[in-house]
Design an enzyme around this catalytic site. Sequence first.
Site, PDB file in Angstrom:
ATOM      1  CB  THR A   1     -28.648 -62.868 -47.009  1.00  0.00           C
ATOM      2  OG1 THR A   1     -29.624 -62.240 -46.170  1.00  0.00           O
ATOM      3  CG2 THR A   1     -28.957 -62.476 -48.445  1.00  0.00           C
ATOM      4  CD  GLU A   2     -25.260 -62.801 -42.189  1.00  0.00           C
ATOM      5  OE1 GLU A   2     -25.620 -62.796 -40.989  1.00  0.00           O
ATOM      6  OE2 GLU A   2     -24.427 -62.015 -42.641  1.00  0.00           O
TER       7      GLU A   2
END
Length: 335
Positions: free
Chosen positions: A286-287
């Site tokens: 996600t990041e």
Amino acid sequence: EQVNEKGIKFYNDTINSLLENKIIPIVTLYHWDLPQVLQEKYGGWQNISMISYFNDYANLCFEKFGDRVKYWITFNNPWAIAEEGYETGEHAPGLKLSGVGAYKAAHHIIKTHAKVWHSYNKTWRSKQQGMVGISLTSAWGEPVDLTSQKDIEAAERYVQFYLGWFANPIYSGDYPEVMKNYVGRKSAQQGLGTSRLPSFSVQEKSYIKGTSDFLGISHFTTRYIIEKNYSAFQGPSYHTDRDLAELVDPKWPDPGSKWLYSVPWGFRRLLNFVKTQYGNPLIYITENGVSEKLQCIQLCDEWRMDYLKGYINELLKGEVKMVKGYTVWSLLDKF
Ligand SMILES: *[C@@H]1O[C@H](CO)[C@@H](O)[C@H](O)[C@H]1NC(C)=O
């Protein structure tokens, strides 16, 4: 106490225009945005009532947007919400409840996540056919001396206190053993009758276990870890509970934020840890990415290309085949 129809319209329009442009929305329900009134009136995540307030909010989102949104993240980076919000007070809401506040906030966040997953599962899944997960941020901890059992265990503790704190309850039903042992022992030495780390009842453990359809992983950097014993008399603290020290290699590049050293191989090791500890879950990155401290007018982000290339290559080389998506950190966060 009431639904903000303008807010609903704003998100409806956003979701619709994403879909019209063939962009699949992955929606995060909570990224540090507790309404201030809930902090001021009730103490925010220190208060167990947040579970039902948040569950109402999540159900509203499923009802209004779930026909089009199929990927839901309950919480983004609960580690930072708990640790920076309620332990060190470095970030909102700025409470310095060292050794207690973060554990309590995390406990309520984990229970909230489980409740929301069950709500989706029971009420919305059959109609909407989406997925609900959580997004956890963790650095990788590498033993300084690979032949030292103490360093190996300290490095494992580092990751368990970071990622395992949240992932272990969700995948195995309880906090990591090592966390229970270390916080329990320090609490006893501090003369407390019970551990500062709250515990789950038998019913809660089985309710929480298995409540993630995918695991969001956010990862940026690595630390070398050695064992370091802290006296219990220094007072309660998440950091000293771990009995370790973090080091960095001065040769590691740190092109962006001071804490963000580029160590691509740590990414692969973290993902292998996730695979073996949590039973090869479905993963979305996600990041991953790097912030910027250089100021330039022209494009000058070779260093960012190096970072992303290094990390993505480690991801591709890795043994973990369950990574289904990757999103770069980021166009808008920190903009
Ligand atoms: C927790 O929240 C409830 C409202 O749901 C409130 O009545 C109660 O006073 C709060 N507890 C604390 C300690 O603030």
